[in-house]
Write a protein that holds these residues in place. Structure first.
Motif, PDB file in Angstrom:
ATOM      1  N   VAL A 128       3.121  -2.647 -12.759  1.00 25.50           N
ATOM      2  CA  VAL A 128       2.603  -2.193 -11.471  1.00 25.50           C
ATOM      3  C   VAL A 128       1.138  -1.863 -11.728  1.00 25.50           C
ATOM      4  CG1 VAL A 128       2.779  -0.500  -9.606  1.00 25.50           C
ATOM      5  CG2 VAL A 128       4.840  -1.182 -10.885  1.00 25.50           C
ATOM      6  N   VAL A 129       0.251  -2.471 -10.933  1.00 30.12           N
ATOM      7  CA  VAL A 129      -1.182  -2.326 -11.145  1.00 30.12           C
ATOM      8  C   VAL A 129      -1.838  -1.833  -9.862  1.00 30.12           C
ATOM      9  CG1 VAL A 129      -3.307  -3.613 -11.678  1.00 30.12           C
ATOM     10  CG2 VAL A 129      -1.187  -4.152 -12.876  1.00 30.12           C
ATOM     11  N   SER A 130      -2.815  -0.943 -10.009  1.00 28.17           N
ATOM     12  CA  SER A 130      -3.630  -0.524  -8.874  1.00 28.17           C
ATOM     13  C   SER A 130      -4.591  -1.657  -8.557  1.00 28.17           C
ATOM     14  CB  SER A 130      -4.424   0.739  -9.219  1.00 28.17           C
ATOM     15  OG  SER A 130      -5.422   0.958  -8.235  1.00 28.17           O
ATOM     16  N   LYS A 131      -4.541  -2.155  -7.352  1.00 30.34           N
ATOM     17  CA  LYS A 131      -5.448  -3.233  -6.955  1.00 30.34           C
ATOM     18  C   LYS A 131      -6.875  -2.701  -6.839  1.00 30.34           C
ATOM     19  CE  LYS A 131      -5.431  -7.190  -3.974  1.00 30.34           C
ATOM     20  NZ  LYS A 131      -4.909  -7.825  -2.796  1.00 30.34           N
ATOM     21  N   GLN A 132      -7.016  -1.410  -6.560  1.00 29.62           N
ATOM     22  CA  GLN A 132      -8.322  -0.777  -6.421  1.00 29.62           C
ATOM     23  C   GLN A 132      -9.056  -0.683  -7.757  1.00 29.62           C
ATOM     24  OE1 GLN A 132      -7.571   2.952  -4.561  1.00 29.62           O
ATOM     25  NE2 GLN A 132      -8.871   2.506  -2.830  1.00 29.62           N
ATOM     26  N   THR A 133      -8.376  -0.167  -8.765  1.00 30.37           N
ATOM     27  CA  THR A 133      -9.026   0.099 -10.049  1.00 30.37           C
ATOM     28  C   THR A 133      -8.698  -0.938 -11.114  1.00 30.37           C
ATOM     29  OG1 THR A 133      -7.200   1.442 -10.883  1.00 30.37           O
ATOM     30  CG2 THR A 133      -8.912   2.586  -9.590  1.00 30.37           C
ATOM     31  N   GLY A 134      -7.630  -1.700 -10.907  1.00 29.15           N
ATOM     32  CA  GLY A 134      -7.201  -2.671 -11.911  1.00 29.15           C
ATOM     33  C   GLY A 134      -6.406  -2.041 -13.043  1.00 29.15           C
ATOM     34  N   SER A 135      -6.164  -0.730 -12.980  1.00 26.67           N
ATOM     35  CA  SER A 135      -5.435  -0.086 -14.071  1.00 26.67           C
ATOM     36  C   SER A 135      -3.931  -0.263 -13.915  1.00 26.67           C
ATOM     37  CB  SER A 135      -5.794   1.393 -14.198  1.00 26.67           C
ATOM     38  OG  SER A 135      -5.816   2.021 -12.969  1.00 26.67           O
ATOM     39  N   GLU A 136      -3.290  -0.430 -15.044  1.00 27.25           N
ATOM     40  CA  GLU A 136      -1.840  -0.563 -15.079  1.00 27.25           C
ATOM     41  C   GLU A 136      -1.224   0.824 -14.958  1.00 27.25           C
ATOM     42  OE1 GLU A 136       0.798  -1.493 -18.700  1.00 27.25           O
ATOM     43  OE2 GLU A 136       0.406  -3.447 -17.753  1.00 27.25           O
ATOM     44  N   LEU A 137      -0.382   1.006 -13.958  1.00 29.74           N
ATOM     45  CA  LEU A 137       0.238   2.303 -13.713  1.00 29.74           C
ATOM     46  C   LEU A 137       1.613   2.413 -14.344  1.00 29.74           C
ATOM     47  CD1 LEU A 137      -0.760   2.640  -9.962  1.00 29.74           C
ATOM     48  CD2 LEU A 137      -1.985   3.485 -11.975  1.00 29.74           C
ATOM     49  N   ALA A 138       2.269   1.291 -14.542  1.00 29.09           N
ATOM     50  CA  ALA A 138       3.585   1.267 -15.178  1.00 29.09           C
ATOM     51  C   ALA A 138       3.850  -0.141 -15.690  1.00 29.09           C
ATOM     52  CB  ALA A 138       4.671   1.667 -14.192  1.00 29.09           C
ATOM     53  N   VAL A 184       0.862  -1.183   0.000  1.00 30.91           N
ATOM     54  CA  VAL A 184       0.000   0.000   0.000  1.00 30.91           C
ATOM     55  C   VAL A 184       0.898   1.232   0.000  1.00 30.91           C
ATOM     56  CG1 VAL A 184      -1.763   1.285   1.263  1.00 30.91           C
ATOM     57  CG2 VAL A 184      -1.830  -1.213   1.234  1.00 30.91           C
ATOM     58  N   LEU A 185       0.621   2.154  -0.920  1.00 27.87           N
ATOM     59  CA  LEU A 185       1.359   3.408  -1.028  1.00 27.87           C
ATOM     60  C   LEU A 185       0.353   4.543  -1.111  1.00 27.87           C
ATOM     61  CD1 LEU A 185       4.124   4.819  -1.423  1.00 27.87           C
ATOM     62  CD2 LEU A 185       3.788   4.520  -3.884  1.00 27.87           C
ATOM     63  N   ASP A 186       0.454   5.493  -0.200  1.00 26.08           N
ATOM     64  CA  ASP A 186      -0.507   6.607  -0.152  1.00 26.08           C
ATOM     65  C   ASP A 186      -1.939   6.098  -0.140  1.00 26.08           C
ATOM     66  OD1 ASP A 186       1.588   8.428  -0.196  1.00 26.08           O
ATOM     67  OD2 ASP A 186       1.515   8.668  -2.367  1.00 26.08           O
ATOM     68  N   ASP A 187      -2.223   5.109   0.688  1.00 28.79           N
ATOM     69  CA  ASP A 187      -3.560   4.512   0.857  1.00 28.79           C
ATOM     70  C   ASP A 187      -4.072   3.780  -0.384  1.00 28.79           C
ATOM     71  OD1 ASP A 187      -3.793   5.383   3.516  1.00 28.79           O
ATOM     72  OD2 ASP A 187      -4.505   7.350   2.854  1.00 28.79           O
ATOM     73  N   GLU A 188      -3.212   3.530  -1.347  1.00 26.50           N
ATOM     74  CA  GLU A 188      -3.631   2.800  -2.546  1.00 26.50           C
ATOM     75  C   GLU A 188      -2.916   1.451  -2.609  1.00 26.50           C
ATOM     76  OE1 GLU A 188      -4.028   3.195  -7.371  1.00 26.50           O
ATOM     77  OE2 GLU A 188      -2.938   4.735  -6.283  1.00 26.50           O
ATOM     78  N   PRO A 189      -3.694   0.357  -2.635  1.00 26.97           N
ATOM     79  CA  PRO A 189      -3.068  -0.961  -2.753  1.00 26.97           C
ATOM     80  C   PRO A 189      -2.520  -1.172  -4.175  1.00 26.97           C
ATOM     81  CG  PRO A 189      -5.455  -1.177  -2.563  1.00 26.97           C
ATOM     82  CD  PRO A 189      -5.131   0.279  -2.483  1.00 26.97           C
ATOM     83  N   LEU A 190      -1.255  -1.535  -4.251  1.00 29.12           N
ATOM     84  CA  LEU A 190      -0.584  -1.751  -5.529  1.00 29.12           C
ATOM     85  C   LEU A 190      -0.041  -3.170  -5.602  1.00 29.12           C
ATOM     86  CD1 LEU A 190       1.494   1.556  -5.669  1.00 29.12           C
ATOM     87  CD2 LEU A 190      -0.688   1.097  -6.797  1.00 29.12           C
ATOM     88  N   VAL A 191       0.109  -3.651  -6.830  1.00 33.18           N
ATOM     89  CA  VAL A 191       0.668  -4.975  -7.069  1.00 33.18           C
ATOM     90  C   VAL A 191       1.795  -4.839  -8.086  1.00 33.18           C
ATOM     91  CG1 VAL A 191       0.204  -7.294  -7.963  1.00 33.18           C
ATOM     92  CG2 VAL A 191      -1.573  -6.082  -6.696  1.00 33.18           C
TER      93      VAL A 191
END
Length: 109
Positions: free
Chosen positions: A65-75, A44-51
């Motif tokens: 790197v994906v946001s577990k919350q939204t499922g969007s790929e961040l990088a 979790v980074l800045d209250d956002e779960p990441l994978v």
């Protein structure tokens, strides 16, 4: 976190693998990376779960790197340098263009 076991059993390597996923760089020995096949770390980074999920071929990571919350790929990354740069983007204190604390995507700043 506590672990006991024989010397050279891989306890430190597990910690180094987690650090690698968080920072994009670690003190992993080349032979350890060469035996890895697939790695997934959630945090979790800045209250956002990441994978961070990657395949490792010949010690070289390819993944995202994906946001577990939204499922969007961040990088996404392919190679050591790209992985390091991707993770550096999440550790940046501020976006150079002043958009937000950290970019939602690597290409945002």
């Amino acid at each position: 976190m506590a672990s006991t076991g024989k010397n050279e059993a891989g306890k430190s390597s597990v910690l180094e693998i987690v650090l690698w996923c968080l920072r994009g760089r670690a003190g992993l020995q080349r032979d350890v990376r060469s035996r890895m096949r697939r790695v997934r770390t959630e945090f979790v980074l800045d209250d956002e779960p990441l994978v961070v999920e990657m395949t490792v071929t010949g010690g070289i990571p390819t993944g995202s790197v994906v946001s577990k919350q939204t499922g969007s790929e961040l990088a996404s990354f392919g190679g050591m340098k790209a992985f390091e740069e991707s993770m550096d983007a999440f550790r940046r204190p501020a976006c150079p263009r002043g958009h937000r604390e950290r970019p939602r995507r690597l290409t945002d700043c």
